[in-house]
Design an enzyme around this catalytic site. Structure first.
Site, PDB file in Angstrom:
ATOM      1  N   ARG A 112     141.127  57.469  24.742  1.00 53.39           N
ATOM      2  CA  ARG A 112     140.179  56.862  23.789  1.00 53.39           C
ATOM      3  C   ARG A 112     140.214  55.337  23.853  1.00 53.39           C
ATOM      4  NH1 ARG A 112     140.299  56.847  17.375  1.00 53.39           N
ATOM      5  NH2 ARG A 112     138.088  56.550  16.950  1.00 53.39           N
ATOM      6  N   HIS A 162     137.034  52.803  24.143  1.00 53.25           N
ATOM      7  CA  HIS A 162     136.740  51.732  23.178  1.00 53.25           C
ATOM      8  C   HIS A 162     136.787  50.354  23.844  1.00 53.25           C
ATOM      9  CE1 HIS A 162     137.029  53.829  19.029  1.00 53.25           C
ATOM     10  NE2 HIS A 162     136.767  54.730  19.954  1.00 53.25           N
ATOM     11  N   ASN A 185     138.099  51.244  15.313  1.00 47.97           N
ATOM     12  CA  ASN A 185     139.335  51.021  16.077  1.00 47.97           C
ATOM     13  C   ASN A 185     140.598  51.239  15.245  1.00 47.97           C
ATOM     14  OD1 ASN A 185     137.862  50.463  18.342  1.00 47.97           O
ATOM     15  ND2 ASN A 185     137.875  48.240  18.031  1.00 47.97           N
ATOM     16  N   HIS A 206     136.745  65.017  24.225  1.00 49.53           N
ATOM     17  CA  HIS A 206     137.203  65.589  22.949  1.00 49.53           C
ATOM     18  C   HIS A 206     137.861  66.950  23.146  1.00 49.53           C
ATOM     19  CE1 HIS A 206     134.377  62.835  20.386  1.00 49.53           C
ATOM     20  NE2 HIS A 206     135.378  62.185  20.959  1.00 49.53           N
TER      21      HIS A 206
HETATM   22  C1  HEM Z   1     129.842  60.347  22.199  1.00 47.98           C
HETATM   23  C2  HEM Z   1     130.205  59.594  21.206  1.00 47.98           C
HETATM   24  C3  HEM Z   1     131.572  59.615  20.603  1.00 47.98           C
HETATM   25  C4  HEM Z   1     131.853  59.626  19.287  1.00 47.98           C
HETATM   26  C5  HEM Z   1     130.851  59.640  18.150  1.00 47.98           C
HETATM   27  C6  HEM Z   1     133.286  59.669  19.153  1.00 47.98           C
HETATM   28  C7  HEM Z   1     133.956  59.654  17.959  1.00 47.98           C
HETATM   29  C8  HEM Z   1     135.319  59.889  17.826  1.00 47.98           C
HETATM   30  C9  HEM Z   1     136.017  59.956  16.577  1.00 47.98           C
HETATM   31  C10 HEM Z   1     135.390  59.716  15.209  1.00 47.98           C
HETATM   32  C11 HEM Z   1     137.293  60.295  16.840  1.00 47.98           C
HETATM   33  C12 HEM Z   1     138.412  60.592  15.831  1.00 47.98           C
HETATM   34  C13 HEM Z   1     138.901  59.366  15.104  1.00 47.98           C
HETATM   35  C14 HEM Z   1     139.858  59.802  14.014  1.00 47.98           C
HETATM   36  O1  HEM Z   1     139.364  60.337  13.019  1.00 47.98           O
HETATM   37  O2  HEM Z   1     141.076  59.641  14.168  1.00 47.98           O
HETATM   38  C15 HEM Z   1     137.420  60.435  18.256  1.00 47.98           C
HETATM   39  C16 HEM Z   1     138.576  60.790  18.911  1.00 47.98           C
HETATM   40  C17 HEM Z   1     138.705  60.783  20.269  1.00 47.98           C
HETATM   41  N1  HEM Z   1     137.744  60.388  21.184  1.00 47.98           N
HETATM   42 FE1  HEM Z   1     135.806  60.094  20.793  1.00 47.98          FE
HETATM   43  N2  HEM Z   1     133.847  59.673  20.398  1.00 47.98           N
HETATM   44  C18 HEM Z   1     132.847  59.633  21.317  1.00 47.98           C
HETATM   45  C19 HEM Z   1     132.997  59.557  22.692  1.00 47.98           C
HETATM   46  C20 HEM Z   1     134.211  59.535  23.324  1.00 47.98           C
HETATM   47  C21 HEM Z   1     134.399  59.215  24.715  1.00 47.98           C
HETATM   48  C22 HEM Z   1     133.288  58.782  25.658  1.00 47.98           C
HETATM   49  C23 HEM Z   1     135.732  59.351  24.977  1.00 47.98           C
HETATM   50  C24 HEM Z   1     136.482  59.110  26.257  1.00 47.98           C
HETATM   51  C25 HEM Z   1     135.927  59.152  27.438  1.00 47.98           C
HETATM   52  C26 HEM Z   1     136.367  59.774  23.743  1.00 47.98           C
HETATM   53  C27 HEM Z   1     137.693  60.090  23.607  1.00 47.98           C
HETATM   54  C28 HEM Z   1     138.284  60.475  22.419  1.00 47.98           C
HETATM   55  C29 HEM Z   1     139.631  61.013  22.330  1.00 47.98           C
HETATM   56  C30 HEM Z   1     140.545  61.347  23.498  1.00 47.98           C
HETATM   57  C31 HEM Z   1     139.896  61.186  20.976  1.00 47.98           C
HETATM   58  C32 HEM Z   1     141.213  61.673  20.337  1.00 47.98           C
HETATM   59  C33 HEM Z   1     142.053  60.450  20.029  1.00 47.98           C
HETATM   60  C34 HEM Z   1     143.437  60.740  19.477  1.00 47.98           C
HETATM   61  O3  HEM Z   1     143.906  61.873  19.525  1.00 47.98           O
HETATM   62  O4  HEM Z   1     144.068  59.779  19.023  1.00 47.98           O
HETATM   63  N3  HEM Z   1     135.428  59.829  22.762  1.00 47.98           N
HETATM   64  N4  HEM Z   1     136.211  60.158  18.829  1.00 47.98           N
END
Ligand code: HEM
Length: 368
Positions: A89, A93, A121, A222
């Protein structure tokens, strides 16, 4: 094993794909790529590389770079695999906001709150930032200050994918670290909220020259990691989102019984720590966590891609590699732009500001 006949529980509106349809899709995907296979050792198809980046950038200046990163992360993940999702992530970002320039890693700011303090972030993992800093120390000890923090972040994201069971792809290298902080406004404009619908997401990705296929494949990230209730409680309160599977919703209410709790749950209910295509199976079963996830299945523009990835993990991996490579090259600084940071959390002081003259593909850096 064909998932369509096993794990996949049919839900209303599910498209079943015949073998010819799958083959046609595969062919279309390959034709739509500008084919570029950098060498026989790279099994995947990559988009064209931005001038100044190459797969062999540190071949002479830091030949052990990739093995240092991998062995450090292998060890780290043995004690805490959750850092993998944090690192993946972090790269997203970094790249979406003013390009993959390592600006997300910076502490403090020239004025006002820093990039890290922007709402999207705040849930980045401290352990992921720490891992990047520790990696930089190890790499600098081995090679001197020649590898950028932006490149370390890209490599760490790749190894997080790989060590969680995903594809092992090559990362174009040669990014330089940025000299400026992104503002809060920039972060809010380019990191989409989880309440986004597909139109919002296609528009935002389009601004970065990423298309709807990239949106679906990158959302497959995800497949690992967690989210806080705040990121999906719009689907629970004041009323339950009707597109949620009922049993799945009931479990979410156990984690988030009221609004504004700080609890967390996994993003991929089937295999939370494994990088696989089960995320898409979740979507077919109405078990996507965010509005932005589930929308990919309810929207006719993205549904066919979700459906095909749910039954063809190899195709998902191919497309993910392609899209990650596009994302990893967004507005990169190369050549004599930017700098090689001595400390990933801070822009170099003016005294040690001018690091390098980049010498061809080897990216040789020396103090002026
Ligand atoms: C398409 C639009 C996207 C949205 C709206 C989005 C939104 C989010 C949100 C809200 C979270 C959780 C934050 C939390 O509540 O702790 C999350 C987690 C995550 N996102 Fe996305 N994301 C998107 C695209 C991506 C992309 C492109 C990647 C990587 C290529 C990604 C990788 C991740 C990962 C791996 C997590 C888990 C993080 C953790 O376990 O700490 N996301 N995302």
């Amino acid at each position: 094993m064909n998932k369509a006949g096993s794990i996949l529980r049919p839900v209303p509106g599910t498209i079943s794909l015949t073998a010819p349809a799958l083959m046609a899709y595969n062919l279309l995907f390959l034709l739509s790529c500008i084919a570029f296979v950098s060498s026989s050792s790279h099994a995947y198809v990559y988009p064209p590389l931005v001038e100044g980046l190459s797969f062999t950038f540190y071949k002479s200046t830091c030949p052990d770079l990739e093995s240092i990163v991998r062995s450090y992360l292998e060890q780290l993940f043995q004690s805490d695999i959750s850092v993998a999702s944090g690192l993946l992530r972090l790269h997203f970002h970094d790249c979406f906001v003013q390009g993959c320039d390592g600006s997300i890693l910076l502490d403090g700011s020239f004025s006002g709150p820093d990039e890290k303090d922007a709402t999207p972030n705040l849930t980045l993992r401290p352990a992921a930032f720490k891992a990047i800093n520790e990696l930089q120390t190890l790499i600098t000890q081995a090679c001197g200050p020649v590898v950028s923090c932006a490149d370390i972040t890209a490599l760490a994201a790749r190894d997080s994918v790989r060590l969680s069971g995903g594809p092992d792809y090559e990362v174009p290298l040669g990014r330089r670290d940025g000299l400026s902080y992104a503002t809060m406004e920039e972060v809010l404009s380019f990191i989409p909220p989880p309440t986004s619908n597909v139109t919002d997401l296609i528009d935002l990705f389009g601004k970065l020259d990423l298309d709807a296929y990239d949106l679906v494949s990158l959302s497959g990230a995800h497949t690992i990691g967690i989210a806080h209730c705040a990121s999906f409680e719009n689907r629970l309160f004041p009323a339950q989102d009707p597109t949620l599977d009922q049993t799945f919703a009931e479990n979410l209410y156990l984690t988030c019984p009221v609004a504004n709790t700080s609890n967390t749950t996994v993003l991929d209910v089937r295999s939370p720590d494994a990088f696989d295509d089960e995320y898409y199976v979740d979507l077919l079963n109405r078990q996507g966590l965010f509005t932005s996830d589930q929308g990919l299945y309810t929207d006719a523009r993205t549904q066919p891609t979700v459906t095909v990835f749910a039954v063809d993990q190899s195709l998902f991996f191919e497309k993910f590699v392609y899209s990650m490579t596009k994302m990893g090259q967004l507005s990169v600084l190369t050549g004599d732009q930017g700098e090689i940071r001595k400390n990933c959390s801070a822009i170099n002081a003016v005294d040690d500001f001018l690091w390098s003259v980049v010498d061809g593909d080897g990216g040789e850096s020396k103090l002026l």
